[in-house]
Scaffold this motif. Structure first.
Motif, PDB file in Angstrom:
ATOM      1  N   LEU A 310      -4.863  -3.119  -8.440  1.00 58.57           N
ATOM      2  CA  LEU A 310      -4.544  -1.998  -7.555  1.00 58.57           C
ATOM      3  C   LEU A 310      -4.044  -0.791  -8.350  1.00 58.57           C
ATOM      4  CD1 LEU A 310      -2.758  -3.826  -4.596  1.00 58.57           C
ATOM      5  CD2 LEU A 310      -5.121  -3.020  -4.721  1.00 58.57           C
ATOM      6  N   PRO A 311      -4.329   0.421  -7.853  1.00 59.11           N
ATOM      7  CA  PRO A 311      -3.907   1.638  -8.567  1.00 59.11           C
ATOM      8  C   PRO A 311      -2.400   1.848  -8.493  1.00 59.11           C
ATOM      9  CG  PRO A 311      -4.887   2.209  -6.449  1.00 59.11           C
ATOM     10  CD  PRO A 311      -5.107   0.733  -6.636  1.00 59.11           C
ATOM     11  N   LEU A 312      -1.882   2.642  -9.440  1.00 63.61           N
ATOM     12  CA  LEU A 312      -0.463   2.970  -9.473  1.00 63.61           C
ATOM     13  C   LEU A 312      -0.182   4.215  -8.639  1.00 63.61           C
ATOM     14  CD1 LEU A 312       0.327   2.251 -13.238  1.00 63.61           C
ATOM     15  CD2 LEU A 312       0.699   0.765 -11.259  1.00 63.61           C
ATOM     16  N   ARG A 313       1.094   4.589  -8.609  1.00 60.38           N
ATOM     17  CA  ARG A 313       1.573   5.638  -7.703  1.00 60.38           C
ATOM     18  C   ARG A 313       0.818   6.958  -7.842  1.00 60.38           C
ATOM     19  NH1 ARG A 313       5.938   7.359  -4.667  1.00 60.38           N
ATOM     20  NH2 ARG A 313       6.699   5.218  -4.654  1.00 60.38           N
ATOM     21  N   SER A 331       2.692  17.955   4.551  1.00 55.58           N
ATOM     22  CA  SER A 331       3.466  18.704   3.559  1.00 55.58           C
ATOM     23  C   SER A 331       4.965  18.443   3.699  1.00 55.58           C
ATOM     24  CB  SER A 331       3.186  20.201   3.699  1.00 55.58           C
ATOM     25  OG  SER A 331       3.574  20.657   4.992  1.00 55.58           O
ATOM     26  N   ALA A 332       5.354  17.863   4.833  1.00 55.15           N
ATOM     27  CA  ALA A 332       6.779  17.588   5.056  1.00 55.15           C
ATOM     28  C   ALA A 332       7.186  16.178   4.622  1.00 55.15           C
ATOM     29  CB  ALA A 332       7.109  17.792   6.535  1.00 55.15           C
ATOM     30  N   ILE A 333       6.267  15.393   4.059  1.00 57.70           N
ATOM     31  CA  ILE A 333       6.606  14.031   3.618  1.00 57.70           C
ATOM     32  C   ILE A 333       7.697  14.095   2.549  1.00 57.70           C
ATOM     33  CG2 ILE A 333       5.748  11.956   2.457  1.00 57.70           C
ATOM     34  CD1 ILE A 333       3.014  12.510   3.701  1.00 57.70           C
ATOM     35  N   GLU A 334       8.788  13.398   2.786  1.00 58.70           N
ATOM     36  CA  GLU A 334       9.925  13.427   1.857  1.00 58.70           C
ATOM     37  C   GLU A 334       9.895  12.276   0.853  1.00 58.70           C
ATOM     38  OE1 GLU A 334      13.444  13.481   4.197  1.00 58.70           O
ATOM     39  OE2 GLU A 334      13.040  15.460   5.076  1.00 58.70           O
ATOM     40  N   ARG A 335       9.344  11.148   1.258  1.00 56.33           N
ATOM     41  CA  ARG A 335       9.314  10.010   0.328  1.00 56.33           C
ATOM     42  C   ARG A 335       8.149   9.093   0.693  1.00 56.33           C
ATOM     43  NH1 ARG A 335      14.344   7.466   0.888  1.00 56.33           N
ATOM     44  NH2 ARG A 335      13.504   5.873   2.279  1.00 56.33           N
ATOM     45  N   THR A 336       7.498   8.578  -0.357  1.00 57.41           N
ATOM     46  CA  THR A 336       6.410   7.626  -0.177  1.00 57.41           C
ATOM     47  C   THR A 336       6.793   6.332  -0.883  1.00 57.41           C
ATOM     48  OG1 THR A 336       4.757   9.393  -0.123  1.00 57.41           O
ATOM     49  CG2 THR A 336       3.959   7.154  -0.538  1.00 57.41           C
ATOM     50  N   THR A 337       6.843   5.242  -0.113  1.00 61.61           N
ATOM     51  CA  THR A 337       7.210   3.937  -0.673  1.00 61.61           C
ATOM     52  C   THR A 337       5.988   3.035  -0.655  1.00 61.61           C
ATOM     53  OG1 THR A 337       9.463   4.165   0.176  1.00 61.61           O
ATOM     54  CG2 THR A 337       8.742   1.949  -0.482  1.00 61.61           C
ATOM     55  N   LEU A 338       5.702   2.422  -1.809  1.00 62.24           N
ATOM     56  CA  LEU A 338       4.537   1.555  -1.944  1.00 62.24           C
ATOM     57  C   LEU A 338       4.975   0.105  -2.060  1.00 62.24           C
ATOM     58  CD1 LEU A 338       2.497   3.585  -4.610  1.00 62.24           C
ATOM     59  CD2 LEU A 338       2.440   3.820  -2.122  1.00 62.24           C
ATOM     60  N   HIS A 339       4.308  -0.782  -1.348  1.00 58.35           N
ATOM     61  CA  HIS A 339       4.531  -2.224  -1.463  1.00 58.35           C
ATOM     62  C   HIS A 339       3.197  -2.879  -1.817  1.00 58.35           C
ATOM     63  CE1 HIS A 339       8.578  -1.961   0.218  1.00 58.35           C
ATOM     64  NE2 HIS A 339       8.090  -1.226   1.209  1.00 58.35           N
ATOM     65  N   TYR A 340       3.190  -3.631  -2.922  1.00 57.91           N
ATOM     66  CA  TYR A 340       1.995  -4.345  -3.354  1.00 57.91           C
ATOM     67  C   TYR A 340       2.093  -5.778  -2.835  1.00 57.91           C
ATOM     68  CZ  TYR A 340       1.093  -0.393  -6.466  1.00 57.91           C
ATOM     69  OH  TYR A 340       0.831   0.865  -6.954  1.00 57.91           O
TER      70      TYR A 340
END
Length: 387
Positions: A310-313, A331-340
């Motif tokens: 899987l690709p990274l951030r 454009s208002a996204i404050e944080r993106t959390t990724l779970h693999y």
């Protein structure tokens, strides 16, 4: 862990000082006995006592080898030796074990040749018998003294040196028997006893050499210790299981690598806290351990499918930017959390509540985001959180 200004690990200071002290006692005793055996042996015409004097000289040499190992083996890790210098002690133990084997073989060969040729000792003077007895007592005392300290600090090197002293005591016993036999007309007893003793000495040396060799090739700890470690690890809250546990000895201590499994949605800081707790408890509760490297895995890491491809951030964020290009609220996204998880991605987006003030507006916006990623086969779930 505190260090001396010159890079010496202070955590082992007590072990070092005790080892150095007993080794210097051994040096002085061996020096006195070597001189006494050789000089009295020559004067009293006892070749056996002279030979035993050179055997004691080998103990003196081994003492200096131990002092060298103690001085260098306790240095802290550096750029060239990232795991420290403790295996100098292991190497010296291997050498001392080899010396014991050589001594045993030498005694056996000499005794065997005497029996084969039917040789008898030249009758020595009585003083040589007393020197041999004093040497026997001194060597046996030294063996017991060294062994007490070796067991107290779990030092294989001091044990090997102690058994070297015991081998010399046994050799002195052979000399006592030989000289006594010569004085009473039973010189052959020396050779018979020598062969028995030689087998014992060689066996002791082989055991120490094998133990050191096993350490040098990174043989793991005993199964009982491994099981104790598993219980400690599984007893830490947050650890679901462990699926890899590797150990190896270095000097008198052990190094551990362990992979623990935690919940796949934990924060990085919580996972790190769990790993530090595992490390601290292992070092505190399993005496032989000096350091632990803990690797954090998620619960699904040990199951198929793998997340390895899987690709990274950076790549994911770039793709999300393209997916959401027609959604101005992105454009208002404050944080993106990724779970693999299970070979796919679960994504959480954090947006301000003001951008969707009602339940209906939040539901509609969430639907737009989820619709935008429907073509991404490696993303199995997208959640929007508002605050």
């Amino acid at each position: 862990m505190s260090e001396h200004p010159h890079g010496v690990d202070l955590s082992s200071r007590e072990r070092y000082e005790a080892s150095k002290r007993v080794t210097w006692v051994s040096v002085w005793l061996n020096l006195v006995l070597t001189v006494a055996q050789i000089v009295i042996g020559l004067i009293g015409q006892s070749q056996a006592l002279v030979a035993d004097g050179f055997h004691t000289l080998s103990d003196l040499i081994s003492d200096f080898m131990v002092l060298f190992a103690l001085a260098h083996g306790r240095k802290a890790a550096d750029a060239e030796h990232p795991y420290g210098h403790a295996r100098i002690e292991t190497a010296m133990t291997l050498i001392l074990g080899g010396m014991l084997v050589a001594v045993g073989i030498g005694i056996a060969i000499n005794a065997g040749l005497k029996l084969h040729r039917g040789e008898a000792f030249v009758i020595p003077s009585q003083i040589t018998l007393w020197v041999a007895v004093v040497t026997l007592v001194g060597k046996e005392w030294l063996y017991r003294y060294l062994m007490v300290v070796a067991n107290r600090y779990d030092s294989s090197m001091l044990r090997a040196n102690a058994w070297h002293s015991r081998s010399d005591a046994i050799s002195s016993l052979v000399v006592v028997a030989g000289i006594g036999g010569a004085l009473f007309g039973f010189a052959y007893l020396d050779s018979v006893a020598a062969i028995i003793v030689a087998i014992m000495v060689a066996k002791i040396g082989a055991d120490f050499a094998w133990q050191s060799l096993r350490e040098l090739i990174d043989t793991g700890l005993d199964p009982a210790v491994i099981e104790e470690m598993r219980k400690v690890i599984n007893g830490v809250a947050g650890v679901k299981a462990l699926h890899l546990l590797r150990t190896r000895r270095t000097g008198g201590k052990a190094l551990v690598d362990v992979h623990i499994i935690v919940d796949d949605h934990l924060s990085v800081s919580e996972g790190h806290q769990i790993s530090e707790t595992v490390r601290a408890r292992l070092i505190r509760e399993v005496e032989v351990i000096s350091d632990v490297l803990v690797h954090i895995d998620t619960e699904e890491d040990v199951e198929l499918p793998s997340c390895a491809g899987l690709p990274l951030r950076d790549e994911i964020l770039s793709r999300l930017k393209q997916y959401f290009r027609d959604i101005p609220e992105a454009s208002a996204i404050e944080r993106t959390t990724l779970h693999y998880v299970d070979g796919q991605l679960e994504i959480e987006l954090l947006l301000p509540l003001a951008i969707a003030p009602s339940r209906e507006a939040a539901s509609a916006l969430t639907k737009r985001f989820q619709t935008a990623i429907q073509g991404a086969t490696d993303i199995r779930r997208l959640e929007i959180l508002y605050h």
